[in-house]
Design an enzyme around this catalytic site. Structure first.
Site, PDB file in Angstrom:
ATOM      1  NE  ARG A  58      -2.756   0.611   3.430  1.00 32.67           N
ATOM      2  CZ  ARG A  58      -2.213   1.285   4.461  1.00 32.67           C
ATOM      3  NH1 ARG A  58      -1.918   2.553   4.358  1.00 32.67           N
ATOM      4  NH2 ARG A  58      -1.994   0.677   5.603  1.00 32.67           N
ATOM      5  CE1 TYR A 111     -16.665   9.581 -16.201  1.00 29.78           C
ATOM      6  CE2 TYR A 111     -16.067   9.657 -13.892  1.00 29.78           C
ATOM      7  CZ  TYR A 111     -16.485   8.943 -14.998  1.00 29.78           C
ATOM      8  OH  TYR A 111     -16.694   7.600 -14.890  1.00 29.78           O
ATOM      9  CG  ASP A 183     -10.046  14.389 -15.750  1.00 29.92           C
ATOM     10  OD1 ASP A 183      -9.361  13.761 -16.579  1.00 29.92           O
ATOM     11  OD2 ASP A 183     -11.005  13.873 -15.140  1.00 29.92           O
ATOM     12  CE  LYS A 208     -12.780   5.946 -18.573  1.00 32.79           C
ATOM     13  NZ  LYS A 208     -13.099   7.222 -17.944  1.00 32.79           N
TER      14      LYS A 208
HETATM   15  C1  PLP Z   1     -13.566   7.702 -16.647  1.00 34.70           C
HETATM   16  C2  PLP Z   1     -13.208   9.056 -16.189  1.00 34.70           C
HETATM   17  C3  PLP Z   1     -12.915   9.338 -14.837  1.00 34.70           C
HETATM   18  C4  PLP Z   1     -13.033   8.287 -13.747  1.00 34.70           C
HETATM   19  O1  PLP Z   1     -12.164   7.238 -13.929  1.00 34.70           O
HETATM   20  P1  PLP Z   1     -12.413   5.720 -13.413  1.00 34.70           P
HETATM   21  O2  PLP Z   1     -11.165   5.040 -13.854  1.00 34.70           O
HETATM   22  O3  PLP Z   1     -13.641   5.220 -14.095  1.00 34.70           O
HETATM   23  O4  PLP Z   1     -12.583   5.779 -11.936  1.00 34.70           O
HETATM   24  C5  PLP Z   1     -12.522  10.618 -14.505  1.00 34.70           C
HETATM   25  N1  PLP Z   1     -12.434  11.587 -15.439  1.00 34.70           N
HETATM   26  C6  PLP Z   1     -12.735  11.371 -16.740  1.00 34.70           C
HETATM   27  C7  PLP Z   1     -12.626  12.471 -17.723  1.00 34.70           C
HETATM   28  C8  PLP Z   1     -13.120  10.100 -17.163  1.00 34.70           C
HETATM   29  O5  PLP Z   1     -13.428   9.891 -18.451  1.00 34.70           O
END
Ligand code: PLP
Length: 393
Positions: A58, A111, A183, A208
């Site tokens: 961790r 998001y 982000d 992603k």
């Molecule tokens: C998918 C996504 C998240 C969250 O990510 P997870 O891996 O699903 O927890 C945050 N910001 C954006 C822009 C996303 O597309």
């Protein structure tokens, strides 16, 4: 290997890979929860930070560490902290920078869960937030208060494809005593490096584009400065949202082909976007690579490519959106994005169905809006699939 001064593609393949006693070409999966000390003194030294070495997964793990170094170099940041999911990354940033009485300014079409986390949970601890169109710097300027600690933007935003001026927002936030967090999930560091434009933190859902193969959920936070990264890491450890070594191994592998995947997907996306723009059943297409995108000039300044996310509005509205979803065959009817396979979704009936329609419209989510994450398939097949599905509306 020292890769800091080398090209992006070289970093994708070699950054963060430590010397291995057996000469392993890739970082092995250190599937262990704990690490034995050599003796009592060595245990004491590792805890005190006087000796190198791991203690407990961790707190840190060699496979996860290699991924952190790899992404920190790609983003040109000081260091990175990997997390269990993208939301783990978002929460790590919020909890590190916000406290009782703090205020944040953020993109209205951010998001959904990132907004919900603030409005439903951080509000219980006295955190205030203003959501607005961050592509308009003057609106952000007017919303900043003396207690604003953070400006949090997503650019390009989801699914409205609004683009915010990172450099201008970084200057503004810093003048007013706040930090800028971006982000960067939609762009990836291949197309946009927020830290080099003045942002303090760039974060990702590695689920992603970075992983890119729709087989891992994970997140990462990259900071411009070492001290801030230390605070983020302490919070991640305290809340236990660490990434697992097996996850980290897969993401590291995915990253090795990041530029190749994005080059192919964005070439496909440009062709699909132009084809959709000319289709009689499509009202408009929003793709940052099209001259018709309202911020195309800013995009060209801030990004080194246009990516593979397209939104388009069907003239037939909500019902047309649903019919399209039921008739596509090649694109998977699924949320998420940034993988090798094309994914399509209808926000009004799926991801944003729970949002009141007035709020939906304010975030640019119209009834016939379709979001398309273009993959690396043959573009003729993608267009043929959309053509047959649109014919059935
Ligand atoms: C998918 C996504 C998240 C969250 O990510 P997870 O891996 O699903 O927890 C945050 N910001 C954006 C822009 C996303 O597309």
């Amino acid at each position: 290997m020292e890769t800091k001064r080398m090209g992006f593609e070289t970093k994708m393949v070699h950054a963060g890979v430590p010397r291995d006693p057996y000469g392993s070409a890739v970082v092995p999966i250190y599937q262990t929860s704990t690490f034995a000390f050599e003796n009592a003194q060595n245990g004491a030294d590792r805890f005190a930070g006087r000796a190198e070495g791991y203690i407990y997964t961790r707190l840190g793990n060699p496979t996860v560490r290699a991924l952190e170094r790899q992404v920190a170099e790609l983003e040109e940041g000081a260091d990175a902290v990997a997390t269990s999911s993208g939301m783990g990354a978002v929460n790590t940033v919020y909890m590190t920078l916000l406290g009782q009485g703090a205020h944040l300014v953020s993109t209205a079409s951010v998001y959904g869960p990132s907004r919900l986390l603030v409005e439903k949970h951080f509000s219980r601890f006295g955190v205030e937030a203003t959501y607005l169109d961050t592509s308009d710097v003057s609106k952000v300027c007017a919303a900043i208060r003396p207690n604003t600690r953070m400006v949090y933007v997503e650019s390009p935003s989801n699914p409205a494809m609004l683009v915010s001026d990172i450099q201008a927002l970084a200057d503004l936030a810093h003048q007013r005593g706040a930090l800028l967090v971006v982000d960067n999930t939609f762009a990836s560091p291949y197309l946009q490096k927020p830290l080099t434009l003045g942002a303090d933190i760039s974060l990702h859902s590695v689920t992603k584009f970075l992983n890119g193969h729709a087989d891992v959920v994970g997140g990462i936070v990259v900071a411009r400065d070492e001290a801030l990264c230390g605070r983020l890491r302490a919070l991640m450890i305290a809340t236990g949202c660490n990434m697992d070594p097996h996850q980290a191994f897969l993401v590291s592998r995915g990253i090795k082909t990041l530029s190749l995947r994005i080059e192919r997907a964005q070439r496909n996306a440009m062709q699909v976007a132009r084809w959709l723009e000319a289709h009689p059943k499509v009202a408009w297409v929003r793709y940052v690579g099209l001259e018709s995108h309202p911020q195309h000039e800013l995009v060209k300044r801030q990004m080194s490519g246009f990516g593979s996310m397209i939104s388009f509005e069907l003239k037939g509205g909500f019902e047309a959106g649903r019919r399209l979803m039921d008739n596509v065959r090649l694109a998977l009817l699924a949320v998420s994005l940034g993988g090798v396979e094309s994914l399509i979704e209808h926000p009004a009936s799926m991801t944003h169905a729970g949002v009141p329609s007035a709020d939906r419209l304010e975030a640019g989510i119209t009834e016939g809006l379709v979001r398309f994450s273009v993959g690396i398939e043959h573009v003729d097949d993608l267009i043929a699939d959309l053509a047959q599905a649109l014919d059935r509306i």
